[in-house]
Each structure stands twice: as structure tokens, then as C-alpha cells.
Design an enzyme around this catalytic site. Sequence first.
Site, PDB file in Angstrom:
ATOM      1  N   GLY A  18       0.819  -1.216   0.000  1.00 13.02           N
ATOM      2  CA  GLY A  18       0.000   0.000   0.000  1.00 13.02           C
ATOM      3  C   GLY A  18       0.845   1.254   0.000  1.00 13.02           C
ATOM      4  O   GLY A  18       0.592   2.200  -0.762  1.00 13.02           O
ATOM      5  N   THR A  44       5.202  -7.070   3.913  1.00 14.08           N
ATOM      6  CA  THR A  44       4.822  -8.464   4.172  1.00 14.08           C
ATOM      7  C   THR A  44       4.679  -9.261   2.885  1.00 14.08           C
ATOM      8  O   THR A  44       5.231 -10.363   2.762  1.00 14.08           O
ATOM      9  CB  THR A  44       3.491  -8.502   4.959  1.00 14.08           C
ATOM     10  N   CYS A  45       3.964  -8.728   1.911  1.00 13.51           N
ATOM     11  CA  CYS A  45       3.672  -9.507   0.702  1.00 13.51           C
ATOM     12  C   CYS A  45       4.946  -9.984   0.010  1.00 13.51           C
ATOM     13  O   CYS A  45       5.103 -11.163  -0.284  1.00 13.51           O
ATOM     14  CB  CYS A  45       2.824  -8.666  -0.258  1.00 13.51           C
ATOM     15  N   CYS A  50       2.878 -13.326   0.676  1.00 10.44           N
ATOM     16  CA  CYS A  50       2.331 -13.879  -0.573  1.00 10.44           C
ATOM     17  C   CYS A  50       3.383 -14.410  -1.546  1.00 10.44           C
ATOM     18  O   CYS A  50       3.258 -15.524  -2.058  1.00 10.44           O
ATOM     19  CB  CYS A  50       1.543 -12.810  -1.331  1.00 10.44           C
ATOM     20  N   LYS A  53       5.675 -17.307  -0.198  1.00 11.45           N
ATOM     21  CA  LYS A  53       4.735 -18.422   0.074  1.00 11.45           C
ATOM     22  C   LYS A  53       4.328 -19.111  -1.218  1.00 11.45           C
ATOM     23  O   LYS A  53       4.329 -20.339  -1.313  1.00 11.45           O
ATOM     24  CB  LYS A  53       3.523 -17.862   0.832  1.00 11.45           C
ATOM     25  N   TYR A 180      -6.015 -18.855   6.765  1.00 12.70           N
ATOM     26  CA  TYR A 180      -5.229 -18.872   5.523  1.00 12.70           C
ATOM     27  C   TYR A 180      -3.842 -19.485   5.740  1.00 12.70           C
ATOM     28  O   TYR A 180      -3.440 -20.415   5.047  1.00 12.70           O
ATOM     29  CB  TYR A 180      -4.997 -17.434   5.042  1.00 12.70           C
ATOM     30  N   GLU A 184      -2.331 -23.004   4.346  1.00 16.79           N
ATOM     31  CA  GLU A 184      -1.339 -22.928   3.264  1.00 16.79           C
ATOM     32  C   GLU A 184      -0.037 -23.604   3.687  1.00 16.79           C
ATOM     33  O   GLU A 184       0.525 -24.408   2.944  1.00 16.79           O
ATOM     34  CB  GLU A 184      -1.101 -21.461   2.885  1.00 16.79           C
ATOM     35  N   ARG A 201      -8.623 -23.443  17.669  1.00 13.45           N
ATOM     36  CA  ARG A 201      -9.412 -23.172  18.884  1.00 13.45           C
ATOM     37  C   ARG A 201     -10.899 -23.430  18.670  1.00 13.45           C
ATOM     38  O   ARG A 201     -11.625 -23.728  19.600  1.00 13.45           O
ATOM     39  CB  ARG A 201      -9.208 -21.740  19.347  1.00 13.45           C
ATOM     40  N   GLY A 265      -3.934 -15.181  13.102  1.00 18.61           N
ATOM     41  CA  GLY A 265      -4.349 -13.822  12.786  1.00 18.61           C
ATOM     42  C   GLY A 265      -3.200 -12.826  12.880  1.00 18.61           C
ATOM     43  O   GLY A 265      -2.092 -13.178  13.316  1.00 18.61           O
ATOM     44  N   HIS A 440     -13.420 -26.825 -24.068  1.00 19.09           N
ATOM     45  CA  HIS A 440     -13.355 -28.229 -23.697  1.00 19.09           C
ATOM     46  C   HIS A 440     -12.040 -28.840 -24.172  1.00 19.09           C
ATOM     47  O   HIS A 440     -11.595 -28.537 -25.271  1.00 19.09           O
ATOM     48  CB  HIS A 440     -14.536 -28.949 -24.353  1.00 19.09           C
ATOM     49  N   GLU A 445     -14.651 -25.091 -17.693  1.00 16.97           N
ATOM     50  CA  GLU A 445     -15.906 -25.213 -18.446  1.00 16.97           C
ATOM     51  C   GLU A 445     -17.076 -25.562 -17.514  1.00 16.97           C
ATOM     52  O   GLU A 445     -18.233 -25.299 -17.830  1.00 16.97           O
ATOM     53  CB  GLU A 445     -15.786 -26.243 -19.572  1.00 16.97           C
TER      54      GLU A 445
HETATM   55  P1  NDP Z   1      -6.911 -15.944   9.721  1.00 14.67           P
HETATM   56  O1  NDP Z   1      -7.717 -14.802  10.166  1.00 14.67           O
HETATM   57  O2  NDP Z   1      -7.069 -16.453   8.332  1.00 14.67           O
HETATM   58  O3  NDP Z   1      -7.167 -17.183  10.679  1.00 14.67           O
HETATM   59  C1  NDP Z   1      -6.919 -17.081  12.048  1.00 14.67           C
HETATM   60  C2  NDP Z   1      -7.169 -18.420  12.695  1.00 14.67           C
HETATM   61  O4  NDP Z   1      -6.674 -18.380  14.021  1.00 14.67           O
HETATM   62  C3  NDP Z   1      -8.629 -18.779  12.789  1.00 14.67           C
HETATM   63  O5  NDP Z   1      -8.744 -20.169  12.687  1.00 14.67           O
HETATM   64  C4  NDP Z   1      -9.001 -18.275  14.185  1.00 14.67           C
HETATM   65  O6  NDP Z   1     -10.041 -19.002  14.752  1.00 14.67           O
HETATM   66  C5  NDP Z   1      -7.733 -18.565  14.940  1.00 14.67           C
HETATM   67  N1  NDP Z   1      -7.503 -17.630  16.046  1.00 14.67           N
HETATM   68  C6  NDP Z   1      -7.714 -16.305  16.055  1.00 14.67           C
HETATM   69  N2  NDP Z   1      -7.333 -15.777  17.228  1.00 14.67           N
HETATM   70  C7  NDP Z   1      -6.864 -16.776  17.974  1.00 14.67           C
HETATM   71  C8  NDP Z   1      -6.322 -16.865  19.276  1.00 14.67           C
HETATM   72  N3  NDP Z   1      -6.178 -15.795  20.043  1.00 14.67           N
HETATM   73  N4  NDP Z   1      -5.922 -18.087  19.721  1.00 14.67           N
HETATM   74  C9  NDP Z   1      -6.055 -19.179  18.946  1.00 14.67           C
HETATM   75  N5  NDP Z   1      -6.570 -19.163  17.707  1.00 14.67           N
HETATM   76  C10 NDP Z   1      -6.971 -17.971  17.227  1.00 14.67           C
HETATM   77  O7  NDP Z   1      -5.406 -15.542  10.044  1.00 14.67           O
HETATM   78  P2  NDP Z   1      -3.990 -15.978   9.443  1.00 14.67           P
HETATM   79  O8  NDP Z   1      -3.023 -15.702  10.512  1.00 14.67           O
HETATM   80  O9  NDP Z   1      -4.054 -17.322   8.823  1.00 14.67           O
HETATM   81  O10 NDP Z   1      -3.793 -14.913   8.275  1.00 14.67           O
HETATM   82  C11 NDP Z   1      -3.833 -13.521   8.571  1.00 14.67           C
HETATM   83  C12 NDP Z   1      -4.439 -12.753   7.439  1.00 14.67           C
HETATM   84  O11 NDP Z   1      -3.506 -12.639   6.387  1.00 14.67           O
HETATM   85  C13 NDP Z   1      -5.665 -13.405   6.804  1.00 14.67           C
HETATM   86  O12 NDP Z   1      -6.841 -13.051   7.463  1.00 14.67           O
HETATM   87  C14 NDP Z   1      -5.622 -12.893   5.401  1.00 14.67           C
HETATM   88  O13 NDP Z   1      -6.318 -11.689   5.352  1.00 14.67           O
HETATM   89  C15 NDP Z   1      -4.151 -12.664   5.131  1.00 14.67           C
HETATM   90  N6  NDP Z   1      -3.594 -13.760   4.313  1.00 14.67           N
HETATM   91  C16 NDP Z   1      -4.077 -13.938   3.057  1.00 14.67           C
HETATM   92  C17 NDP Z   1      -3.576 -14.945   2.265  1.00 14.67           C
HETATM   93  C18 NDP Z   1      -4.142 -15.132   0.890  1.00 14.67           C
HETATM   94  O14 NDP Z   1      -4.755 -14.199   0.375  1.00 14.67           O
HETATM   95  N7  NDP Z   1      -3.977 -16.311   0.273  1.00 14.67           N
HETATM   96  C19 NDP Z   1      -2.524 -15.838   2.724  1.00 14.67           C
HETATM   97  C20 NDP Z   1      -2.119 -15.580   4.071  1.00 14.67           C
HETATM   98  C21 NDP Z   1      -2.626 -14.579   4.842  1.00 14.67           C
HETATM   99  P3  NDP Z   1     -11.565 -18.523  14.617  1.00 14.67           P
HETATM  100  O15 NDP Z   1     -12.028 -18.965  13.260  1.00 14.67           O
HETATM  101  O16 NDP Z   1     -12.231 -19.219  15.741  1.00 14.67           O
HETATM  102  O17 NDP Z   1     -11.544 -17.032  14.782  1.00 14.67           O
END
Ligand code: NDP
Length: 451
Positions: A18, A44-45, A50, A53, A180, A184, A201, A265, A440, A445
Site C-alpha cells: 500500500g 509483508t507480501c 504472498c 509463500k 489462511y 497454506e 481453537r 491472525g 473443452h 468449463e
Molecule cells: P486468519 O484470520 O485467516 O485465521 C486465524 C485463525 O486463528 C482462525 O482459525 C481463528 O479461529 C484462529 N484464532 C484467532 N485468534 C486466535 C487466538 N487468540 N488463539 C487461537 N486461535 C486464534 O489468520 P492468518 O493468521 O491465517 O492470516 C492472517 C491474514 O492474512 C488473513 O486473514 C488474510 O487476510 C491474510 N492472508 C491472506 C492470504 C491469501 O490471500 N492467500 C494468505 C495468508 C494470509 P476462529 O475462526 O475461531 O476465529
Amino acid sequence: MPAEQYDYDLFTIGAGSGGVRASRVSAAHGAKVAIAEEHRVGGTCVIRGCVPKKMLVYGAQFAEDLEDCQRFGWDIGERSFDWIKLRDNVLDDVTRIEGSYTNTLESHGVEIFNERAEITGPHEITLASGKTVTAKHILIATGARPRMPECQGAEHAISSNEAFHLDELPKKIIIAGGGYIANEFAGIFNEFGCDVHIVNRGDRLLRSYDEAVRDRLLQISTTKGIKFRFNTTFEYIKPCDEGGYFVKLSDCDEEKADLVMFAVGRIPNTEGLGLENAGVELGEGGEVKVDRFSKTNVDHIYAVGDVTDRVQLTPVAIREGQAFAETVFGKGEPVAVDHSCIPSAVFSHPPIAAVGMTEGEAKNTLGSVKVYLSDFRPMKNVLAGRNERSLMKMVCDGDSGKIVGIHMIAPEAPEMMQAAAIAVKAGLTKADFDATVAIHPTMAEELVLMR
Ligand code: NDP
């Protein structure tokens, strides 16, 4: 203070996706721009997200391709995998891309400060070297960092930042999280032969994605050997004398793992930036609060990207950066980013891609919904003897036939989705898709043949 009395028209803090876009376009509009980055240009990207990765995802995919190719007549003899070779090649390419980002900024006349910057007054920025500068506008583009939970011994766990630099692959890795990054990296490590355990969790993976697609990923990942534990939390992580860690989860006996990774997260990077010195308002999660033009509550301070915690995706940060530059330094009308109908992908094995509403969201939002499904085994998987099925789902408004969501889990799903998302964003209907002749034989498709 008149504009000409400031050192810069724009000072950007953070040279990620950004910040770089905003700075480059602002400079192209004639603004005098400086940018500060305490780590590496690219953010980060490019540096630890990204880009590297996706390269690891490509590397991992060869494990299956080398197995499958034998059914296609190839005899490839002994196979071996060298993690260090892949790691170093990926890191070299990251350095190359960092260089091209730096060149882009320099060629647009953006001054780069390779150091931390802090806001020390409404228009004043102080750099780590002690130098103080002033700017008419300030842009916060500092991104986010991995959240590290507070269990005992959490400091022994890595985040995705460190995953790109490992000196060796773990025999067994426990990954916390079900989003995510967890899915991944689970796919990557699993293809490289590691014993992968995902610990979440809650009781569901990838909460924002359509249930059918999430269930399919769980089923395929389990078949590939990834182990899942749900509704589980970490009690402690303790180093073990012979290497590795003892890990205690809430619902199991202590176990050993070579590595623990948190992917739970990301937290906006707003601490220590001096935002309070300029009166910038933050949200509950520490994110910078902004309006639709990315402006904070302070008229000359803006924020774009993950630090605003709107949609944490690179292309969104880039759009926000571009819109900021057009709004503040462009000649036309102010530009707001449309955050609706954003396509996204999870580069799991196989990948997921989606745009628009899930079936559940559509049912809750619209009166009537019509759902079309295609559940098929890709031709390549059939010949390879790989019992892995793909799934595509189209969610339509029951009255108008307008497509409100498309969801896929399939090889190359993100590539297919980018094109399909244009049609969904444009408001096309199921009938429009049906009127298009299929290519095809392809997987794509299925999009125009769904019943
Ligand atoms: P996500 O938000 O995708 O997933 C977080 C996971 O951690 C969820 O399963 C969540 O559970 C759990 N969680 C959240 N808080 C806690 C906590 N305090 N203790 C234990 N578990 C917890 O986060 P990621 O870290 O995987 O990725 C971060 C962000 O980066 C993504 O949201 C995305 O926007 C971006 N990203 C995008 C990618 C892509 O476009 N391909 C690739 C990698 C990252 P619950 O569901 O219960 O909340």
C-alpha cells in the site's frame, strides 16, 4: 503553515504494497514524497508473505506431480528434495523483487529512509537517526504482524515470518490456527514430507469460506495425511533437551514436536508510531480508523492496508494506496475503494478461491436463493489415479438469476476465479454464463455447464 514550508508533500511510513503504490503514484502526480521503512522495501507480501509463500507452494506441488507423472509414462528414477536449495532460491528472488520495488520508488523521485519513523507532532516525523522532517500529509502504511498467543512458552513458537528461513524442515510440526496461513503452510510442509498437525481453537477452518468448500478441503487434507484437532488450545510449549519441544494441548497428553507455528491472525502495527502525538484515533484491535477515502480523524493523516484492518489482502492495500494518491494529489474527484465483492484465494493443496456471498450468507440476506453445484474428478487426477475431487458452487439470487457468489476448490481455482470474479462483480446472471460456449476439455468449463 503554507505547503512550501513543509519538507515534503507526503511522508509515508511503511514501504509495503500500500505504501509503495501510494508514494509512487503521489510522486507521479508531482508531490514531493519520502517513505520510511524499518525492515525491507516490499513489506509483508514481498518479503515474508504472498510472494515467497507462492514459490513454496509451487515447490511443494512437485511432490504430487513427480508421483503422478509415472502414470503418464514418465520414469524419473530416484527423487530427492533439498529444502535449503529451495529456501535460498526463494530468498534470492525476494531480494531481486525488493530491488525492483526500490528502483520504482527511486525512479519516481521518492526519497527512501531505511529506518523507523515516528510521528512527533501533527506534521512532524522523527526518524530513528534523530533527523526530524515535516510533511503536509502523512500516510500510515505499517501493515500488521503475526499475533502470538499468550500460552506458557509461546516464545518458542515461530510465525510465518520465520518459516521462510528454517535451517531444516521439522519431522513433526504443530500449527496453531485454522485460517489462511495455517492451511497454506500445512499443505506446503505436508508435501515436503513433514508430519503436520493443525490445532484450532474453534470447530471450523477458514470461517469466511463456503461450508461445502471448507469441508472438501478438510476431507482432502486429511486424506493427504494432515491431522486436525479442533476446539483445542495450547497449555504450554517447553524446550526438550534433545531438541524440539514438549507441547501440551488442552485435550491431550503432552506430546513432542520439532516445531510449533502460530498462525492465528495478524495485529495492526500501530504501537510506538506516535499516533497519539497527532491525535489519530484507533479501533478496539489497535487498527487505525479511517473513512472511505482512507482518511483518519485527523484531516491530513491517512492510512491504507493491513494497519486499517479492513480487508487484509495485498491487492486491496494497493487499491487503497492508489485511491489515496488520486484523492489527495490527483486532478480528478476523490476516489473511494469499493470493498464489496473482493475475490480471494487460499493456496492450500488444492487451492480454494471464492468471490461474493457464501450459500449461508445468501440465504440469510436474500429472499430466495438458487444453488448450482459441480462435483467432479479432474481429468488429470483420473489418469493419475488420484482420488481427489474438485467442487464448484454458484450461488444465485432466486428471483433475478444474478450470480451473488462463486466458490471453488480445485487445482488452479485462483486462476479460474480471477476471470469469473469479473462477471460476478459486473452483475451477470446464470443465463449469461450458460450463453457462453465451454472451452473443452478444461475444469473452467464447469462454470458454464452447472446444473
Ligand atoms: P486468519 O484470520 O485467516 O485465521 C486465524 C485463525 O486463528 C482462525 O482459525 C481463528 O479461529 C484462529 N484464532 C484467532 N485468534 C486466535 C487466538 N487468540 N488463539 C487461537 N486461535 C486464534 O489468520 P492468518 O493468521 O491465517 O492470516 C492472517 C491474514 O492474512 C488473513 O486473514 C488474510 O487476510 C491474510 N492472508 C491472506 C492470504 C491469501 O490471500 N492467500 C494468505 C495468508 C494470509 P476462529 O475462526 O475461531 O476465529
